[in-house]
Design an enzyme around this catalytic site. Sequence first.
Site, short mmCIF file in Angstrom:
data_model
loop_
_atom_site.label_atom_id
_atom_site.label_comp_id
_atom_site.label_asym_id
_atom_site.label_seq_id
_atom_site.Cartn_x
_atom_site.Cartn_y
_atom_site.Cartn_z
N LEU A 96 0.86 -1.19 0.00
CA LEU A 96 0.00 0.00 0.00
C LEU A 96 0.89 1.23 0.00
O LEU A 96 2.00 1.19 0.56
CB LEU A 96 -0.89 0.02 1.25
CG LEU A 96 -1.97 -1.04 1.36
CD1 LEU A 96 -2.64 -0.97 2.73
CD2 LEU A 96 -3.02 -0.88 0.26
N ASP A 97 0.38 2.34 -0.55
CA ASP A 97 1.12 3.60 -0.45
C ASP A 97 1.23 4.00 1.01
O ASP A 97 0.38 3.61 1.84
CB ASP A 97 0.37 4.71 -1.20
CG ASP A 97 0.24 4.42 -2.69
OD1 ASP A 97 1.05 3.63 -3.21
OD2 ASP A 97 -0.68 5.00 -3.32
N ALA A 98 2.21 4.85 1.32
CA ALA A 98 2.40 5.28 2.72
C ALA A 98 1.14 5.94 3.28
O ALA A 98 0.81 5.76 4.46
CB ALA A 98 3.58 6.23 2.80
N LYS B 129 -5.61 5.66 -7.29
CA LYS B 129 -5.46 7.12 -7.43
C LYS B 129 -5.40 7.51 -8.91
O LYS B 129 -6.01 8.50 -9.33
CB LYS B 129 -4.18 7.58 -6.73
CG LYS B 129 -4.26 7.43 -5.21
CD LYS B 129 -2.91 7.74 -4.57
CE LYS B 129 -2.96 7.46 -3.07
NZ LYS B 129 -1.64 7.39 -2.46
N THR C 77 -1.96 5.32 2.38
CA THR C 77 -3.13 4.43 2.34
C THR C 77 -3.16 3.62 3.63
O THR C 77 -2.13 3.13 4.07
CB THR C 77 -3.05 3.47 1.13
OG1 THR C 77 -2.96 4.26 -0.07
CG2 THR C 77 -4.27 2.58 1.03
#
Length: 230
Positions: free
Chosen positions: A100-102, A186, A104
């Site tokens: 996951l993105d930081a 996104k 998220t």
Amino acid sequence: MRLDYFIANATALSRRDAKKAISAGKVELDGQACRKAGTPVSPDSLITLEGHRLSLPAERYLMLHKPDGVISATTDSQQPTALDLLPTDVRKGLHIAGRLDADTTGLLLLTTDGQWSHRITSPRVSCPKTYRVTLSETIDAGAIARLEQGVLLRDESRPTRPASICKLDDRLIDMTISEGRYHQVKRMLAAVGNHVESLHRWQIGHIVLDPALAPGQYRALTPEEIACPG
Ligand code: URA
């Protein structure tokens, strides 16, 4: 690791039921009844439940509620990582199945089992992942239809697979995708002229983020979750 964590990993008991079994005096550690769930043990400790010797499974499987600001990496000297949230002996040998993105939050799966994580992350298997998405702009039926058809992302030549969308409010949707392209949610929303304000993954295949886990907490997967992830 703690005794209750060992029991929950070595049996089908939840962490809560493991604690109950311990305080009921059903667990012995190295030949002595042990009623303290937090007692430190090692994978080699002699632990019995109602007289039966327990051992940890060869492979380990966990879910973690990833908080905002934590990166999905095993090590990083600058920023806190998901693995830093686990005690040292628990994190040994684990890797992340689906990053996951930081910024998220939500469901992160960790395992020692490479074949199992392949079933979740492989583009050929197409395991669905569901995200709760807060948007900066109202989403209309046209944008939903485009996302459900598949959209062309910037700098890519092949459209995404169709997403499935459930509109919860003007700026709130659940979106299920079955690919794992870079920043995919996104970028898909950007492709239809919107912007993601916050992103939270709450389901991967059949595995749903346990609502009892606060951000930063983790638990062992149940045998059912391990058997049928996708
Ligand atoms: N899509 C994104 O854009 N970010 C994530 O963290 C996961 C999916």
